[in-house]
Design an enzyme around this catalytic site. Structure first.
Site, short mmCIF file in Angstrom:
data_model
loop_
_atom_site.label_atom_id
_atom_site.label_comp_id
_atom_site.label_asym_id
_atom_site.label_seq_id
_atom_site.Cartn_x
_atom_site.Cartn_y
_atom_site.Cartn_z
N ARG A 338 -3.99 4.13 3.00
CA ARG A 338 -3.65 2.78 2.64
C ARG A 338 -5.11 2.15 2.98
NH1 ARG A 338 0.92 1.94 6.49
NH2 ARG A 338 -0.18 1.37 8.03
N VAL A 460 5.56 1.32 -2.50
CA VAL A 460 4.77 2.89 -1.92
C VAL A 460 3.73 2.76 -0.90
CG1 VAL A 460 5.39 3.66 -3.99
CG2 VAL A 460 2.79 2.89 -4.30
N GLU A 461 3.76 3.80 -0.29
CA GLU A 461 2.89 3.65 1.31
C GLU A 461 2.96 2.97 2.30
OE1 GLU A 461 -1.32 3.50 0.66
OE2 GLU A 461 -1.36 4.96 -1.32
N GLY A 462 4.45 2.43 2.34
CA GLY A 462 4.65 1.78 3.53
C GLY A 462 5.11 0.22 2.82
#
Length: 779
Positions: A338, A460-462
């Site tokens: 991330r 996305v990705e949190g």
């Protein structure tokens, strides 16, 4: 006198109790520990693993209230190897030349087949895989630069390259796989013989990914003609990038062992926990191939599912002994991935917006003036340039941290959130400047598809709302604080000695930050010591940031004490405190960039804008905390300590914005540094190549146009339009033939730049060339 003597005796006794550690632990810490354990909020295993994941780096200094600026400025910056530089200058450039947003979205609905083959053949899917397995073994900085360049050209290309090199099978295998798994899969992944994806998100567990209902049951079954111990897995996943064309599916599910077949390691446990496995997509019962259509980004993304799919226990990443360790594995790997993927793509988008929109604002004229010289346009250009300078600084410093061996979990959340949000702001400003040119899609529209696709990065990705409200401060307050995690661990373990040391260290820490925050506030931070490494012109920024750091540390400590476990539920308070920490990090990265790039004088407007913006936002966030503090009296006291003289940090001035706007609308070394690393085609048949040529021609033509205007004003020439005036000026020898040719070239390029794509009645669908089955061609 008797009263004074009694008071003195009481104070002396208290001092003895506090100074003599064994006595203090017996009479004070033991009682506090008993109370503290009762107040400590319950923490699930997945929450604990999320908090423990990754490493504490510069964020720990910022949260301490006393950042060590010497430490920051001494950090080395990653330099590319000759091999990395060559790959960036050659293979990455070649891939950019093979793709475009328009073709991928409008014609192929995917990357062109030749681009997919090039990606596999040239090792783009194995950038993080070590050379001993056939990979490139590139640095995190190199990974970031490749994604940034691809994003400035084609969103689908960036996504398809970054996902296999981020959180996925290769990353998990490298850290947790068995030797057999590594030796089998990593060479195949590096060569593109396997297309990986990772399935985590379930329709009923998005943000709360730890609650996935997908499950596996340990059992015996027949595999390749033999009865073995395996597991039957049932799952339903969606939003899985590369899922429709994947040959190797990484899968997260909760493993159960109702018949206690796993052995002594898991004795007494039926719920083993979240587990990660590698599943070949051709396995009977695995369903892939269908696609989502994420806002016309057309990267390969879709659902996959299976019911009672039997698979060997050896498919668990790391083997059966790693059953139940999946959440820890995912959290630790996410901290690194991330930090790179989405911050790099967001910066790539912003660089394209800055370079192209700046040029367009100089070439496009209204009311006989380039639109980039209107104050309203200048305001948007200033935000574009200032935000980009900040974003690129944070991208570079964070990737460098990963190269130093860090897995900065809190910082990864900061850059994911703030660089995607600032990227969105930059693209929105660019679209406002472009107007009708920006909203009509076509091969000459360089911002339209990016504008459509940006919400994907936010999601996305949190998801960004989750990241800001629950993760940055929620995780940072525990991980980055010098004492809180020590107190919590000691309390849970009943370690009185450890709790005592952490508790009284914490008390000294609070008193120190309270005193320092107040003194720095009333003195304007003027007496704060600054690293001798720092540039003299940035000295005041270091002082102000130290003050904000102390104020954050103090307010956070008081909030944790007063609000306790309820702070976790007060998301707006948590979000604002997280914003302060985030602004401190972005400002730190900006200062580091200025030093690393040799203190470029021409970059000072960008530096000043960035730091004034982050300081103003940090102060505003703190004011937001105090103005909405649940306990008003304590909020008023905190305001008295941290801002006794009121608000002192103003956002960047109009004059500073004017300087940045001027920088974006003319070629210069500063403009090149700001946009360095993006894809910059030279052909005038390319929209950006045409813009660059038009900018150069327009600036050269401006001097000629000034001669004509002067001659017209004096009455020496007359004409009804630019062409007639130019011919009259040539006839009157006001300009020469070369100058006339320059005017014509500038006009021709200007017409090409401002042209908006148009199509036949069916919008050109009948003329589009489409592969019959794009997902299979891509595989």
């Amino acid at each position: 006198m008797d009263f004074v003597a009694i008071l003195a005796a009481v104070l002396a006794a208290c001092c003895i109790v506090l100074i003599v550690a064994p006595l203090r632990r017996l009479l004070v810490s033991r009682l506090v520990l008993r109370w503290y354990r009762g107040q400590l909020p319950a923490m699930s295993q997945t929450e604990r693993e999320a908090i423990d994941a990754g490493t504490v780096w510069w964020d720990g200094d910022l949260f301490s209230g006393s950042p060590d600026w010497n430490k920051l400025l001494a950090m080395r910056r990653t330099a590319l190897t000759a091999e990395e530089q060559s790959f960036l200058d050659n293979e990455t450039e070649q891939l950019c030349a093979m793709v475009s947003d328009w073709e991928t979205t409008q014609i192929y609905q995917d990357l062109p087949p030749q681009a997919w083959q090039f990606i596999k053949d040239k090792g783009f899917l194995g950038m993080i895989i070590p050379k001993r397995y056939g990979g490139k073994e590139f640095s995190a900085t190199m990974h970031s630069l490749v994604i940034q360049k691809l994003a400035s050209r084609c969103g689908a290309a960036a996504v398809h390259v970054m996902v296999p090199n981020s959180l996925g099978p290769a990353e998990l295998l490298l850290h947790y796989g068995t030797e057999d798994q590594k030796n089998h899969y990593l060479p195949r992944l590096a060569k593109g013989l396997e297309i990986p994806c990772f399935g985590l998100t379930n329709p009923n567990a998005g943000s709360d990914a730890a609650a996935i209902p997908d499950f596996g049951v340990v059992c015996k079954g027949v595999w390749e003609g033999k009865e073995i111990l395996g597991m039957r897995v049932t799952w339903e996943k969606r939003y899985i990038t590369l899922g429709p064309i994947s040959t190797l599916l990484g899968l997260a599910f909760r493993l159960h062992d109702p018949d206690r077949l796993l052995g002594a390691q898991f004795v007494g446990r039926e719920d083993i926990g979240i587990t990660c496995a590698l599943v070949p997509s051709h396995t009977p019962g695995v369903n892939i191939g269908r696609r989502h259509n994420p806002l016309n980004a057309v990267f390969q993304n879709g659902p996959n599912w299976g019911k009672d799919v039997f698979m060997p226990l050896d498919w668990i990443i790391g083997g059966p002994k790693m059953a139940g360790q999946g959440w820890r594995m995912l959290m630790e790997c996410l901290a690194a991935g991330r930090s790179i993927s989405l911050p790099s793509s967001g910066t790539g988008y912003a660089k394209l917006a800055a370079r192209a929109t700046g040029a367009y604002a100089r070439v496009r004229s209204q009311f006989k003036t380039p639109i980039g010289k209107f104050e309203g346009i200048e305001e948007a250009l200033a935000r574009i340039g200032g935000n980009l300078y900040t974003m690129d600084a944070a991208r570079t410093m964070t990737a460098g941290a990963v190269d130093l061996g860090e897995k900065p979990s809190v910082i990864s959340a900061i850059v994911k959130y703030h660089l995607t949000e600032r990227g969105r702001a930059v693209v929105n400003d660019a679209m406002d400047i472009l107007g009708g040119k920006g909203i009509c899609l076509g091969p000459n529209n360089f911002m339209g598809r990016i504008y459509q696709q940006l919400p994907i990065a936010i999601t996305v990705e949190g998801a960004n709302i989750l990241t800001r409200n629950l993760i940055v401060f929620g995780q940072g307050a525990i991980r980055c604080h010098p004492y809180v995690l020590k107190e919590m661990n000691a309390a849970r373990e009943g370690d009185l000695k450890g709790f005592d040391a952490a508790l009284f260290g914490h008390i000294r820490h609070v008193i120190s930050n309270e005193t320092r925050a107040f003194l720095m506030a009333i003195t304007g931070s003027r007496f704060v010591s600054v690293s001798p490494r720092a540039a003299p012109r940035t000295r005041r920024y270091y002082q102000h940031l130290t003050r904000i750091s102390a104020a954050l540390a103090y307010v956070a400590d008081v909030s944790m004490l007063v609000l306790g476990g309820s702070l976790k539920r007060r998301e707006r308070i948590s979000a604002r405190l997280g914003d302060v920490l985030s602004m401190l990090y972005l400002a730190s990265a900006t200062l580091k960039r200025f030093e690393d790039e040799g203190r470029q004088e021409a970059d000072l407007p960008l530096l000043h804008w960035s730091l004034q913006d982050t300081l103003a936002r940090a102060a505003e966030a703190l004011h937001g905390v105090l103005a909405n503090y649940p306990v008003r009296l304590i909020g008023a006291f905190l305001r008295l300590v941290t801002f006794p003289l009121g608000r002192r940090f103003a956002p960047p001035s109009d004059a500073l914005g004017h300087e940045i706007a001027r920088l974006l609308i003319a070629p210069s070394a500063a403009r090149d540094r700001l946009c360095a690393g993006m894809y910059l085609p030279t052909s005038e048949s390319e929209p950006l190549g045409c813009l660059e040529a038009a900018l150069e021609a327009t600036i050269k033509a401006e001097a000629v146009e000034a001669k004509i205007r002067a001659a017209q004003k004096s009455g020496a020439i007359r004409g009804r339009g630019p062409e007639e005036l130019a011919e009259a000026a040539l006839a009157a020898r006001v300009i020469g033939t070369e100058e006339l040719a320059l005017l014509k070239r500038a006009a021709q390029l200007r017409d090409e730049v401002i042209r908006v794509d148009d199509f036949p009645q069916d919008l050109g669908l009948s003329e589009a060339i489409r592969p019959a089955q794009p997902q299979r061609a891509a595989a």
